[in-house]
Design a protein around this motif. Sequence first.
Motif, short mmCIF file in Angstrom:
data_model
loop_
_atom_site.label_atom_id
_atom_site.label_comp_id
_atom_site.label_asym_id
_atom_site.label_seq_id
_atom_site.Cartn_x
_atom_site.Cartn_y
_atom_site.Cartn_z
N TRP A 151 4.05 5.26 -33.95
CA TRP A 151 3.51 4.97 -35.28
C TRP A 151 4.46 5.44 -36.37
O TRP A 151 4.71 4.71 -37.34
CB TRP A 151 2.13 5.63 -35.46
CG TRP A 151 1.46 5.14 -36.71
CD1 TRP A 151 0.62 4.09 -36.81
CD2 TRP A 151 1.64 5.65 -38.04
NE1 TRP A 151 0.24 3.91 -38.13
CE2 TRP A 151 0.85 4.86 -38.91
CE3 TRP A 151 2.37 6.70 -38.58
CZ2 TRP A 151 0.78 5.09 -40.28
CZ3 TRP A 151 2.30 6.92 -39.95
CH2 TRP A 151 1.52 6.13 -40.78
N LYS A 154 7.42 2.98 -36.51
CA LYS A 154 7.02 1.64 -36.94
C LYS A 154 6.66 1.59 -38.43
O LYS A 154 6.91 0.60 -39.11
CB LYS A 154 5.83 1.17 -36.11
CG LYS A 154 5.34 -0.21 -36.45
CD LYS A 154 4.19 -0.62 -35.56
CE LYS A 154 3.70 -2.01 -35.93
NZ LYS A 154 2.54 -2.40 -35.12
N HIS A 155 6.10 2.67 -38.97
CA HIS A 155 5.62 2.66 -40.34
C HIS A 155 6.49 3.47 -41.31
O HIS A 155 6.05 3.77 -42.42
CB HIS A 155 4.18 3.15 -40.38
CG HIS A 155 3.26 2.24 -39.63
ND1 HIS A 155 2.83 1.04 -40.13
CD2 HIS A 155 2.74 2.34 -38.39
CE1 HIS A 155 2.07 0.44 -39.25
NE2 HIS A 155 1.99 1.21 -38.18
N SER A 158 6.87 1.72 -44.88
CA SER A 158 5.63 1.09 -45.33
C SER A 158 4.78 2.10 -46.10
O SER A 158 5.11 3.27 -46.19
CB SER A 158 4.85 0.57 -44.12
OG SER A 158 4.39 1.64 -43.32
N GLU A 160 1.38 3.07 -45.32
CA GLU A 160 0.31 2.97 -44.33
C GLU A 160 -0.22 4.36 -44.00
O GLU A 160 0.50 5.35 -44.12
CB GLU A 160 0.83 2.33 -43.03
CG GLU A 160 1.26 0.90 -43.17
CD GLU A 160 0.12 -0.08 -43.37
OE1 GLU A 160 -1.01 0.20 -42.92
OE2 GLU A 160 0.35 -1.13 -43.98
N THR A 162 -2.79 6.43 -40.99
CA THR A 162 -3.56 6.39 -39.75
C THR A 162 -4.01 7.80 -39.41
O THR A 162 -3.51 8.77 -39.98
CB THR A 162 -2.75 5.80 -38.57
OG1 THR A 162 -3.62 5.52 -37.48
CG2 THR A 162 -1.66 6.77 -38.11
#
Length: 184
Positions: A151, A154-155, A158, A160, A162
């Motif tokens: 995670w 990948k982010h 961004s 984002e 979580t």
Amino acid sequence: MAVALGCGGLVGGGGGALTAAGSVQPDGPSTPPALPSQFPDASDRYLPAVKVSDIADTWLKKANKWACEDQNESGEHTISGADHTLECTPTDDLKYDVSVRIEHDGEDQVRYVNASCSFKPGSRMCHTLFATLADVLFLNRPELRKEAMVWGDKHADSDETTTIGGIRMSANLSPHELTCVADA
């Protein structure tokens, strides 16, 4: 006549209101209900199973040769309200481009961790920093390490958020950072 009615209404109405207020009982239980067992308490403000030494000593100092400085000696205030702050930076030219901030009350009472990276989106440095920080937060819970690391990578570029294992991770582009707090 109007004055007499007004005075009589005030006296009679006021007395009636006092009598009604004194004789009405509230509906419902007389004692408050018990709190549920999962009700949040003060310990919920800490990142679960995260230790300062895992982040600062094992990952940053030992594995990457970073330096960490106690910011509370300079009188700096913490974002989370924690008692202590460590500001960690590389010891080479990258010290102006990346950093990790750890706010904590004790060794296993980490409230806030933030990794900042001034490189533009797409930088391998930022992806590596965020993925590795996410991984290190779960050193003591190996079943969640891979999910967190993936995670973070990948982010990294961004805006984002979580939650994994009770830790809320928020990636932001401006400023380019990954912030981790307890998700209580």
